[in-house]
Design an enzyme around this catalytic site. Structure first.
Site, PDB file in Angstrom:
ATOM      1  N   HIS B  72      -9.298  41.738  32.313  1.00  0.00           N
ATOM      2  CA  HIS B  72      -9.654  43.157  32.188  1.00  0.00           C
ATOM      3  C   HIS B  72      -9.834  43.786  33.567  1.00  0.00           C
ATOM      4  CE1 HIS B  72     -13.302  40.759  32.191  1.00  0.00           C
ATOM      5  NE2 HIS B  72     -13.993  41.793  32.577  1.00  0.00           N
ATOM      6  N   LEU B 182     -23.434  41.523  34.289  1.00  0.00           N
ATOM      7  CA  LEU B 182     -23.344  42.358  33.085  1.00  0.00           C
ATOM      8  C   LEU B 182     -22.078  42.038  32.301  1.00  0.00           C
ATOM      9  CD1 LEU B 182     -24.538  45.765  34.540  1.00  0.00           C
ATOM     10  CD2 LEU B 182     -25.751  44.329  32.878  1.00  0.00           C
ATOM     11  N   GLU B 362      -7.860  19.582  24.011  1.00  0.00           N
ATOM     12  CA  GLU B 362      -6.575  20.163  23.632  1.00  0.00           C
ATOM     13  C   GLU B 362      -6.348  21.515  24.297  1.00  0.00           C
ATOM     14  OE1 GLU B 362      -8.885  19.065  21.494  1.00  0.00           O
ATOM     15  OE2 GLU B 362      -7.987  17.246  20.690  1.00  0.00           O
ATOM     16  N   ASP B 419      -6.937   8.288   6.348  1.00  0.00           N
ATOM     17  CA  ASP B 419      -7.880   8.904   7.291  1.00  0.00           C
ATOM     18  C   ASP B 419      -8.531  10.173   6.739  1.00  0.00           C
ATOM     19  OD1 ASP B 419      -8.121   7.169   9.450  1.00  0.00           O
ATOM     20  OD2 ASP B 419      -6.287   7.895  10.382  1.00  0.00           O
TER      21      ASP B 419
END
Lengths: 639, 639
Positions: B72, B182, B362, B419
């Site tokens: 930003h 901030l 990951e 599993d």
């Protein structure tokens, strides 16, 4: 100090856990015996002395909570249940069998399991959520114990949890790291360097205690120290050996996730002193306190918006959540540092004691929601739709946890405008639809949003609400009702030539298209498909019937997996439901296909061909009145 | 020591950045001026003295790399480009306009931007990837600079990066944290407590330097110290003020993401000493070295599998990746601590210098892949398909970065067996299809897998390969060719009564169904749709034509968004393509609908109704020969 008798009992119990872990995995022919053996001593002392839990009443609010974050250690967990006397040895031997509740990784099919684990690095962040409930909402004295593997500490979500636990002074949270040095494919990043773990944890504001995880006295002292501390969470960093107790396995590579063969099993069990059937009395909670009630129950007074005004659905979400919070003390809210954009801030200001600021940590936010619902709260967690993707694995696992959580994604689609693609939720509908048992809502109007927010609170499973940044016209009266699974026909007549299906911001484009086409003598039906999953199959079938199969679906989302896909799914057969039998579908799907940029909402929706112009073109292409050239290689885009 | 003249120049430059950030956002009417003002001094010194970069040759391998993680702050970045003389003031004023490359958050549409940012907490992990390339592959002396916001340090991925950077001794990586205290909606979690940041970074193995981020001398010294250190990455923790230099903005809440209005702008610019048009000469790299070449280029010798044997496609992936690695020195691999399951370990053993173990992180793995491709390497990153969901936000952003990365998800679907659900990738096809410009492949056979792995390497964008845990029959010859976007008809005749479309493990169920149905006199066409995106529209249309629109799609994936959705999309019109015109579709979709458990692959596929039995039932339902009761309320599931 522990007595010799206690030490003996704990040792025997630990050996039983090891033997049972080996036996169960050998019968199953798969599973993780060695990972279950390294923390056996840690768990023996916990179960025998520290865990305060009524196994006959798992819902007792005063129960401690235990989360096996290293979910592949499930055999150990089930061995603990056997030792607690709640499952039989025969049941233990059903591990990993089809139909057995003793799954390969724990799930809440078992009454003593609160959350599913098996995606590593999730137990601690979820534990933070349970501990937040205990300290700030229930205000009860139970503790939350989390057994972690060492490998999983490389997951960033673990450090989000370390950070948030100390920020919220969660002295009721105790993490135990089983540092057995060996991961799935070799040595872990930090090996047995427990000091690095301790330094990191301390830097994150925790009490850290390094111990030998096979020394029962050190374990006992560490747990005592954890319970004694105030204002800090505690992590016990326990140096252990994978496969501890069996020479052929102990601290050796190549044994991760491998069951022992028959002769190996016999030798191992003999080395561990043989099978045992110890059953211990786990101490139930000493107190019978009731959870605190935060806030009072007032009649629900939803916001009402005047038709014809313009209100963003995110604004309505904030208003409705605040209203819901006033009516229901069990509603809680979380946000990831964008509450002034999602409008969760209204709830935060009205009910600060039920609002948890999660800062920019979406994984921790969703995990905390899962933890809070363990204690039956109704968590609403919000951020930009785009950033919920950060927590997708947690959402996936929440479904396996059968968790009831409400997720709210704002700033959906290209229509957010100037901020550009990074801030645009364009894959959220696809991702959230592909979550087991999920509900996906995408309202187009402020009054509708309010009504849906109320229904979200008791809807089971993962419930997702997509809100819009831009203000859009209020088209429904504040007394209208909207049900999950329903839809609304907002334009239409007996002579509709096509149906346009839209939701959220594109519904307003569809309405404008309807007005424009009317002037051309083309009547269309416009359906507000605010319930994307489940979708209103019947209304869609009727529309296809009534408009000769001419359908246009338009959405502010990638082409794949969103509203258009939901509509298409309404017309297929499944293994259990028949095929649609109406007129042949002529369906045009309008959705985002090229990477968007910055621009005004109007420019971006036009460029993506999901605006009024695009809808009008698509309908013209379908409509016989307009001299349809159906099927011709005509480019709708060239206008 | 910096001279007075330098200090003056840097100050002027910083003020220019501030003024230009205000001007550009004011013209745009949106954006983040105050977030651009706090790190202006830091960036002035970097650009004027430390950044080694040839703006006329962004591809120069010796260039330093700069990543604006706090995306930003784009106005500041663009102001830097203006000061470097590569964009005009007029271009700067096009910020956030439709069609301008100066988007609201940076994207690589600009030649000097390597990766898109705007989802916070991604710049540092991506920087780790670029620094890995610099230190271990290119072996060049360039540095990687990452400017972070303080709010984003709560993202777990940042700590994955801190961890991995020190593990890999990335002394070429310098992070700068702009601690302006901030966040978007209020004070950050740690405020100006820079010591906590420093302690955490040090615990993670970094050199940490705390400075006043507006003190040019301290900034200069910190950068020098960062460049001087060996074996450790450096983080500079700079205490700053948001909106620095303008009293009406400085260190005040309520100004995040707000452009100044006309009169506010005039006052602010006056307070900053007015507009400036300083252009500086940024130092190009001093050396003209070429990147090292790791490995030699040998002719490609793919593995060959004998038809009729059984080989898991994950096994073939490992073999093919190793073969590809031998042929192409630019191929690199990463895995998240499961390389012995994905079979990336074969590459790791053969080419350890081109393999990066990412442990169980990951997000960092995908981010590193994005960073490696900045330097033109071809990264293949693998883990269980289920766990790639952990990095979904990074995959989403990789698409916005126009990154060329290859992701490989193993252990897809319920067919992994015992599993249980936590390890089953059941949403990966939906998630990966909904990534802009992605390619999604799901091979059914080992030889096919090998051929597709080769094609992945030069395929642009995010390319996803789904592999299967179980061994499946080799059905194709090793000389057959398979192209992305193609498909294979594996069974069929002129008299097919229905078409079954499958991929991966379900293709083998479809083949068995074909054999069984043949005995009943029902001929079916079986299509191997290994290219899920793009899908082979033409072959699907032809099949619908030839088999009276009778289609069955069967997949080991949730019902939503996967192969079935891809097939349906082949039959819709879009804004640019015509509608399918063949016989009316009678499509039955077989996919996973209920939460799976543990069990054998066969039991679970049967329970999910995606096995041979289910396919046979579905085809019978469609087939006229078998006395089809098409459209009746008949439950296929009751068998």
């Amino acid at each position: 100090m522990a007595t010799q008798e206690q030490l003996h009992q704990w040792h025997e119990l630990a050996q039983q856990f090891r033997v049972d872990s080996i036996r169960a995995t050998s019968v199953a022919g798969s599973g993780h015996p060695t990972s279950s053996m390294s923390p056996a001593d840690l768990m023996a002392v916990l179960l025998a002395k520290y865990l305060s839990y009524d196994f006959n009443d798992p819902g007792n609010p005063n129960n401690d909570r235990f989360i096996l974050s290293k979910g592949h250690g499930a055999p150990l967990l089930y061995a603990m249940y056997k030792a607690a006397g709640v499952i039989s040895d025969q049941e233990l031997m059903s591990l990993r069998q089809f139909g057995s509740p003793l799954e390969g990784h724990p799930t809440p099919i078992l009454p003593w399991v609160d959350v599913a684990t098996g995606s590593l690095g999730q137990g601690l962040p979820i534990g933070v959520g349970v501990a937040l409930a205990g300290k700030y909402l229930d205000q009860l004295s139970y503790n939350v114990w989390v057994l972690m593997g060492d490998s999983e500490t490389t997951e960033g979500a673990v450090w989000e949890a370390f950070d948030h636990a100390s920020h919220y002074n969660l002295d009721n949270l105790i993490a135990i790291i089983d540092v057995n040095r060996l991961g799935q494919r070799g040595q872990t990043e930090l090996g047995w360097n427990t000091q690095i773990y301790a330094n990191r944890a301390r830097a994150f504001g925790w009490q850290a205690i390094e111990i030998d995880g096979h020394n029962l006295i050190e374990i006992d002292q560490a747990y005592s120290a954890a319970l004694a501390v105030n204002d800090h969470p505690t992590v016990i960093i326990a140096r252990t050996k994978k496969g501890k107790g069996v020479e052929a396995l102990e601290d050796l590579g190549g044994w991760h996730g491998k069951a022992l063969k028959s002769n190996q099993q016999a030798n191992a069990i003999a080395e561990l002193g043989g099978g045992r059937d110890i059953v211990i009395q786990v101490s139930p909670p000493l107190t019978q306190e009731q959870p605190a009630t935060i806030g009072q129950c007032q009649p629900l007074s939803l916001p009402r918006y005047e038709q014809g005004t313009k209100v963003a659905t995110r604004r309505a979400y904030g208003d409705a959540l605040k209203a819901l919070g006033a009516a229901r003390p069990d509603v809680v809210a979380l946000d990831a540092e964008v509450s002034n954009s999602t409008y969760a801030e209204d709830f935060a200001e009205a009910f600060p004691e039920r609002y948890f600021e999660m800062y920019i940590a979406e994984q921790q936010m969703v995990a905390a929601a899962v933890g809070l619902q363990v204690r039956k709260y109704k968590p609403f967690a919000s951020t930009f739709a785009a950033f919920l993707t950060r927590a997708y694995d947690f959402v996936r696992m929440a479904a396996i946890s059968r968790a009831n959580i409400k997720l709210v994604g704002s700033h959906a689609g290209v229509s957010i405008g100037q901020d550009g693609a990074s801030q645009m939720g364009l894959e959220d509908l696809a991702a959230m639809r592909a979550v087991g048992g999920s509900t996906v809502l995408y309202p187009s109007d402020a009054n509708q949003t309010a009504k849906l927010v109320v229904q979200m609170s008791d809807r089971p499973g993962v419930v997702y609400l997509r809100t819009t940044r831009e203000s859009t016209p209020v088209i429904y009266g504040s007394d209208e009702e909207f049900t999950i699974g329903g839809s609304r026909i907002v334009r239409g007549s007996d002579r509709d030539q096509a149906t346009v299906i839209a939701a959220g911001i594109t519904l307003h484009e569809a309405i404008k298209a309807s007005d424009r086409l009317k002037n051309e003598g083309i009547g269309i039906r416009v359906i507000d498909a605010y319930s994307v999953k489940p979708i209103d199959v019947q209304t869609l079938h009727q529309a296809a019937q009534d408009t000769q199969g001419n359908l246009v679906v338009v959405e502010d989302h990638w082409f794949e997996g969103g509203l258009g896909a939901a509509v298409l799914d309404a017309f297929v057969g499944t293994a259990d439901t028949p095929i649609y039998q109406g007129p042949q579908l002529r369906l045009i799907k309008l959705a985002v296909r090229d990477m968007p940029s910055s621009g005004t909402p109007e420019e971006l929706m036009h460029a993506a061909k999901i605006d009024t112009d695009a809808i009008v073109s698509a309908v013209r292409c379908l409509s016989p009145v307009a001299g349809s050239r159906l099927g011709e290689r005509q480019k709708l885009g060239s206008r």
